[in-house]
Scaffold this active site. Structure first.
Site, PDB file in Angstrom:
ATOM      1  N   ASP A 474       6.659   4.244   4.102  1.00 26.19           N
ATOM      2  CA  ASP A 474       5.951   3.173   4.782  1.00 26.19           C
ATOM      3  C   ASP A 474       4.760   3.731   5.578  1.00 26.19           C
ATOM      4  O   ASP A 474       4.679   4.943   5.846  1.00 26.19           O
ATOM      5  CB  ASP A 474       6.946   2.477   5.730  1.00 26.19           C
ATOM      6  CG  ASP A 474       6.605   1.018   5.983  1.00 26.19           C
ATOM      7  OD1 ASP A 474       5.459   0.613   5.703  1.00 26.19           O
ATOM      8  OD2 ASP A 474       7.488   0.294   6.479  1.00 26.19           O
ATOM      9  N   ASP A 542       5.224  -7.971   2.735  1.00 23.52           N
ATOM     10  CA  ASP A 542       6.378  -8.326   3.566  1.00 23.52           C
ATOM     11  C   ASP A 542       6.696  -9.803   3.411  1.00 23.52           C
ATOM     12  O   ASP A 542       7.691 -10.279   3.953  1.00 23.52           O
ATOM     13  CB  ASP A 542       6.077  -8.036   5.045  1.00 23.52           C
ATOM     14  CG  ASP A 542       6.317  -6.575   5.380  1.00 23.52           C
ATOM     15  OD1 ASP A 542       6.866  -5.855   4.538  1.00 23.52           O
ATOM     16  OD2 ASP A 542       5.946  -6.160   6.495  1.00 23.52           O
TER      17      ASP A 542
HETATM   18  C1  DGJ Z   1       7.115  -2.685   7.201  1.00 18.43           C
HETATM   19  C2  DGJ Z   1       7.640  -2.849   5.813  1.00 18.43           C
HETATM   20  O1  DGJ Z   1       6.714  -3.512   5.024  1.00 18.43           O
HETATM   21  C3  DGJ Z   1       8.976  -3.580   5.892  1.00 18.43           C
HETATM   22  O2  DGJ Z   1       9.452  -3.838   4.608  1.00 18.43           O
HETATM   23  C4  DGJ Z   1       9.942  -2.733   6.676  1.00 18.43           C
HETATM   24  O3  DGJ Z   1      10.184  -1.536   5.979  1.00 18.43           O
HETATM   25  C5  DGJ Z   1       9.373  -2.448   8.058  1.00 18.43           C
HETATM   26  N1  DGJ Z   1       8.038  -1.900   7.976  1.00 18.43           N
HETATM   27  C6  DGJ Z   1      10.262  -1.499   8.811  1.00 18.43           C
HETATM   28  O4  DGJ Z   1       9.729  -1.114   9.997  1.00 18.43           O
END
Ligand code: DGJ
EC number: 3.2.1.22
Length: 776
Positions: A474, A542
């Site tokens: 991430d 997301d």
């Molecule tokens: C952002 C990501 O896009 C989410 O799927 C998740 O992993 C969060 N970060 C976790 O902090």
């Protein structure tokens, strides 16, 4: 051979396209033609004519008043010699001036690709043309490369600038390539957005002037994807000329399209010049990332197919390139930071029961990471949450029959972390200036080799400590305060950061090919070809609301194949939009990418769990087609519909999804088309069985029941837990030609009648249909 050199002409042919250029008498590279494949022959008819002196133009040479760089279609242009269009290069040359005029010195055609030393690039190309140009006044050299990927119908471009002069050269801008295309009433399609609304397609006419598509966030960004299209205004999904451009790079990028006052569209792409400055001492060289070009006269789908083939065969690499990707469950939306080993194992057991293959433990497993304000950087397992460590947890998952995947955010640090306390100088901050934060975190200085080494070592150590087969990488903030104490020239920061990132990814994952890497950046904030050189799939957004995903995944589909988009079924109402959508639609949309689940299964009832089991089972049966088949967008002449399809590579089967956004009262017939099948073969097309929950009928239930019941009362709610209604299933045998013309489907619910042959879509309803060749 795809590249032919005849006299001054260079011809690059792919299976269905031709890209031709030539050397002018003054040594510039003139663009001749890029479009559907032409038979070999004299290029003169397609070349731009110069038979009149244009007023106000600057003559390059007194001997030829018809030769002005400003009106010539070029493959490269310098500055200061009368071409006033956007230049791909700006440099303070070794003689201290900003002028450059690169003319032909020599060329070479070599087999395959010529890999880039400092950046990832495409592989398995067929042939490469290298033309060396030089700026006569200073001796500075420029190598331009064109690599042909014949079967994928792609030509890539890149540039290497060498300071062969005797004084320092300062580069302020060096695009990867440029080309002047004669306008064909083009429209510019870009893929833009922000967090939870990535990759929405925007189309505007290509009017006179300069159109920029760029990112300065330090990453390729969710604002403007580096990929864009130029399509004839009359082009449809299946007809018309469409040019496609992309860049194999994950940092600040700039795409430029300038329509000149003489109807040439200058197209270029490369590293964004904003705050970029690269110093080349005598003898040093700078390599640009690779620009990707395609063209098709088979419409937007045609260009997308070329890009999909290119990404699948020449960008994504390693054992996962065409290996079916596991169905995963990610615990993020179920738990955020709050879980224990037993809540995780409980979720994992339920995941296993619906057929999930991989359990992904997201954020919060390490250090003091109980919220997003602490712990980032400390990849030591949190023993309060996982007392037996990662190894024991992985073993327990294995016993359940699940693989184990783990989340990291290695490029970032919280100030409240041991890493920051120990190495405050590893965080990116500009001395003497305010520090800015995003999501309570700072960026680690990936320009610094010590920081790179630390990430390689600390992430690698965790990966070797347990049986981990998947990593979610991430990156949750944009880069600001760009400064590295390790650099003499701060204008190099962003590019060196990206090079540092690539080194880290290479050194962690190349020795661990069994690990499937999924990259992520707050969703799709870094969805680009550079990351795809390391991670075969990327978390698309997301946003898991399927109605939003119709726009996001469709946007991505113009540039990237479905095997690259990670897509999850989540709970509804959705955590991003509060919209409630049917469980069937959540799956039907996610099934077009790499499927996962991201919800707390303990809140689901028996019927929903059965539905999920059937979804996973369906997906696994059709996974190869859904992940690696030929994806197309099917034109539906209705504003409230979206249709996608994917055809198996052997042509024997297909899956198509028909999605309704907002319902319309008393809707007319729906036509379902399946394109690209063999016209004379016979196929069976059948709806994937799915269910309608009783609550979907609202007060209408009282019209079909002998007694009147409160639709939201206890009896109906209890009944809804044990009963649902099978949705309409249609089945037809039809030729490929018939399917291409379209099957007229059963009526939708029109307000006055319901039986088991009614398609009850309502708002956000959808169906998947499976097409299979009938073996006769
Ligand atoms: C952002 C990501 O896009 C989410 O799927 C998740 O992993 C969060 N970060 C976790 O902090």
């Amino acid at each position: 051979m795809p590249i032919a050199v005849t006299g001054d002409d260079f011809r690059l042919d792919t299976a269905t396209t031709s890209y031709w250029l030539r050397r002018t008498p003054f040594g510039h590279l003139e663009h001749l033609y890029y479009g559907p494949r032409l038979p070999a022959g004299d290029a003169e008819p397609v070349a731009l004519k110069r038979t009149a002196v244009l007023g106000a133009s600057v003559d390059y040479d007194p001997g030829d008043p018809l030769y002005s760089l400003d009106t010539l279609p070029l493959e490269w242009s310098g500055q200061g010699y009368g071409d006033y269009r956007f230049s791909p290069v700006e440099a303070r040359m070794p003689d201290g001036v900003f002028a450059s005029d690169f003319t032909y010195v020599g060329h070479e055609v070599v087999a395959g690709c010529v890999p880039i030393d400092t950046l990832p690039s495409a592989y398995d190309g067929d042939q490469t043309l290298r033309v060396t140009l030089a700026d006569e006044a200073t001796g500075v050299e420029l190598d331009l490369y064109w690599t042909v990927f014949e079967a994928a119908d792609v030509v890539t471009r890149r540039a290497v600038l060498r300071n062969a002069g005797s004084d320092r050269l300062t580069l302020r801008r060096l695009l990867s390539g440029m080309v002047d295309l004669p306008n064909r009433d083009l429209e510019l399609h870009t893929f833009d957005g922000g967090w939870i609304k990535e990759a929405h397609r925007h189309v505007r006419p290509l009017t006179y002037g300069t159109h920029l598509n760029g990112s300065t966030t330090g990453a390729s960004s969710n604002r403007h994807n580096p990929g864009f299209l130029l399509a004839e205004s009359t082009a449809t999904q299946d007809d018309g000329w469409v040019f496609g451009v992309n860049l194999i790079y994950s940092g600040n990028h700039l795409g430029v399209v300038e329509l000149s006052n003489h109807d040439l569209a200058r197209v270029g792409v490369g590293i964004h010049p904003d705050r970029f400055e690269w110093v080349l001492e005598p003898g040093e060289a700078f390599e640009t990332p690779e620009m990707v070009l395609t063209v098709s006269d088979r419409g937007l789908n045609g260009a997308s197919h070329h890009f999909h083939d290119f990404v699948g065969r020449h960008v994504v690499r390693g054992p996962w390139r065409d290996r079916e990707r596991p169905v995963l469950l990610n615990n993020w939306e179920a738990h955020f930071f709050s879980f224990t080993e037993s809540t995780l194992l409980d979720l994992a057991k339920r995941a296993k029961a619906i057929g999930v293959e991989l359990f992904v433990l997201d954020d919060g497993w390490f250090g003091a990471r109980d919220s997003d304000s602490a712990g980032l950087g400390d990849y030591e397992v949190n023993r309060r949450k996982l007392p037996g460590g990662l190894d024991r947890f992985a073993t327990r998952l294995k016993r359940l029959g699940l693989d184990f995947g783990l989340w990291f955010e290695p490029e970032m640090v919280n100030e409240d972390s041991d890493l920051f306390r120990e190495h405050p100088d590893w965080a990116v901050r500009t001395p003497g200036r305010r520090t800015t934060r995003g999501r309570n975190q700072l960026v680690l200085d990936l320009c610094n080799p010590k920081v790179q080494d630390h990430i390689i070592e600390s992430v690698g150590r965790v990966l070797d400590s347990a049986d981990i087969t998947y990593v979610k990488w991430d990156m949750n903030r944009h880069v600001s305060d760009a400064y590295s104490p390790t650099l003499t020239h701060q204008g190099e920061f962003h590019h060196r950061y990206v090079r540092g990132l690539y080194r880290v990814l290479r050194e962690i994952f190349e020795p661990r090919p069994h690990i499937l890497l999924e990259s992520c950046s707050s969703g799709g904030n870094r969805f680009d070809l550079g990351m795809l050189c390391f991670s075969p799939q990327i978390w698309a957004s997301d946003d898991t609301d399927p109605v939003e995903r119709l726009k996001i995944q469709e946007g991505l589909s113009y540039l990237y194949p479905p095997s690259t988009w990670a897509a999850h079924v989540s709970g509804a109402p959705h955590q991003q939009t509060l919209r409630a959508t049917p469980l069937s639609t959540r799956f039907n949309v996610a099934a077009f990418g790499v499927l996962g689940y991201e919800l707390d299964l303990k809140y689901l009832g028996r019927l929903e769990l059965k539905e999920l089991r059937e979804q996973v089972d369906f997906y696994r049966r059709h996974r190869r087609t859904l992940q690696f088949g030929r994806f197309s967008r099917v034109r539906v002449p209705k504003g409230n519909k979206v249709q996608w399809q994917v055809v198996a590579r052997d042509g024997a089967s297909a899956v198509t999804g028909y999605f309704q956004t907002l319902a319309q009262a008393s809707e007319g017939f729906d036509r379902l088309r399946v394109i690209g099948l063999a016209p004379t073969e016979r196929y069976r097309i059948e709806t994937r069985p799915q269910y309608l929950p009783l609550r979907r009928f609202g007060e209408l239930v009282k019209h079909i029941l002998p007694v009147e019941l409160n639709p939201d009362g206890l009896v109906m709610r209890t009944a809804g837990k044990v009963r649902n209604v099978p949705d309409d299933v249609e089945r037809y045998d039809a030729s490929g030609a018939m399917l291409a013309s379209g099957v007229l489907l059963h009526n939708q619910f029109v307000g006055s009648h319901y039986n088991e042959q009614t398609r009850l879509l309502g708002d956000f309803g959808s169906n998947l249909y499976v097409v299979e060749l009938i073996d006769e």
